[in-house]
Design a protein around this motif. Structure first.
Motif, short mmCIF file in Angstrom:
data_model
loop_
_atom_site.label_atom_id
_atom_site.label_comp_id
_atom_site.label_asym_id
_atom_site.label_seq_id
_atom_site.Cartn_x
_atom_site.Cartn_y
_atom_site.Cartn_z
N SER A 39 -131.94 -26.72 2.66
CA SER A 39 -133.13 -27.45 3.11
C SER A 39 -133.24 -27.43 4.63
CB SER A 39 -133.12 -28.88 2.58
OG SER A 39 -132.02 -29.61 3.07
N GLY A 62 -137.99 -25.49 1.31
CA GLY A 62 -137.14 -26.47 1.99
C GLY A 62 -137.28 -27.86 1.39
N GLU A 65 -135.56 -27.93 -1.95
CA GLU A 65 -134.10 -28.02 -1.78
C GLU A 65 -133.68 -29.48 -1.55
OE1 GLU A 65 -132.35 -25.61 -2.64
OE2 GLU A 65 -133.23 -23.73 -2.00
N LEU A 66 -134.52 -30.27 -0.89
CA LEU A 66 -134.21 -31.69 -0.75
C LEU A 66 -134.19 -32.37 -2.12
CD1 LEU A 66 -136.38 -32.60 2.38
CD2 LEU A 66 -133.88 -32.45 2.28
#
Length: 188
Positions: A39, A62, A65-66
């Protein structure tokens, strides 16, 4: 910028604690190929990406990914929730426990803390996209390794979901690299 829904991207419902499994799954939180590194890599790279559609892709992935980081934390939390001191000692989770109790802290399976040197942001679109494709494959391999060790479906199912998303991200970065024809636009 973000709209946060208070739910995981894929449900995590683990009924049986397993601190040994938590010790290596935590690597996908703070390890060299984990979700925190991914991220931060993509959300940093978007600022120097000269192409709006690639900036958007970096923001999208990104952000996802968090969400994956949340899933990993939920898995580790559920695997270690309410452990007794005896269970902690017997499982080998005692070293982690001494420093962090049962809190979530980003580290690799080997105990090394998360470190920004584990991911790269060069500011060159081709270099960064190849870095990202490699990062997604390394994360997929880590998930493959976890799945070789874990057979419990309550744990393995969300791990399989995360593994599949790494493949999709790899494909999206590859498609972007090809369709944007970055090679020709940068050489000129």
């Amino acid at each position: 910028m973000w709209n946060y829904e208070k739910r995981l991207q894929y449900p995590v419902h683990i009924n049986q604690t397993n601190p040994k499994a938590a010790m290596f799954i935590i690597s996908q939180y703070g390890g060299p190929d984990g979700e925190l590194s991914a991220s931060m890599r993509y959300l940093a790279q978007r600022y120097t990406m000269p192409y709006n559609e690639v900036q958007g892709l970096l923001t999208d992935i990104g952000t996802e990914e968090l969400a994956h980081m949340e899933m990993i934390c939920a898995i580790v939390y559920q695997l270690t929730k309410n452990l007794t001191p005896e269970e902690i000692k017997a499982s080998g989770f005692d070293k982690y426990y001494v420093d962090h109790t049962l809190a979530l802290w980003p580290q690799a399976a080997g105990g090394l803390p998360q470190n920004a040197v584990e991911y790269q942001s060069k500011g060159d679109p081709i270099t960064d996209l190849f870095e990202n494709m490699a990062a997604e494959q390394k994360a997929r391999t880590t998930y493959d390794n976890i799945l070789r060790l874990i057979k419990d479906p309550e744990i393995a199912d969300p791990i399989r979901f995360l593994r599949e998303r790494e493949i999709v991200h790899f494909q999206r970065f590859g498609e972007t690299k090809r369709t944007r024809n970055l090679w020709h636009s940068l050489v000129q």
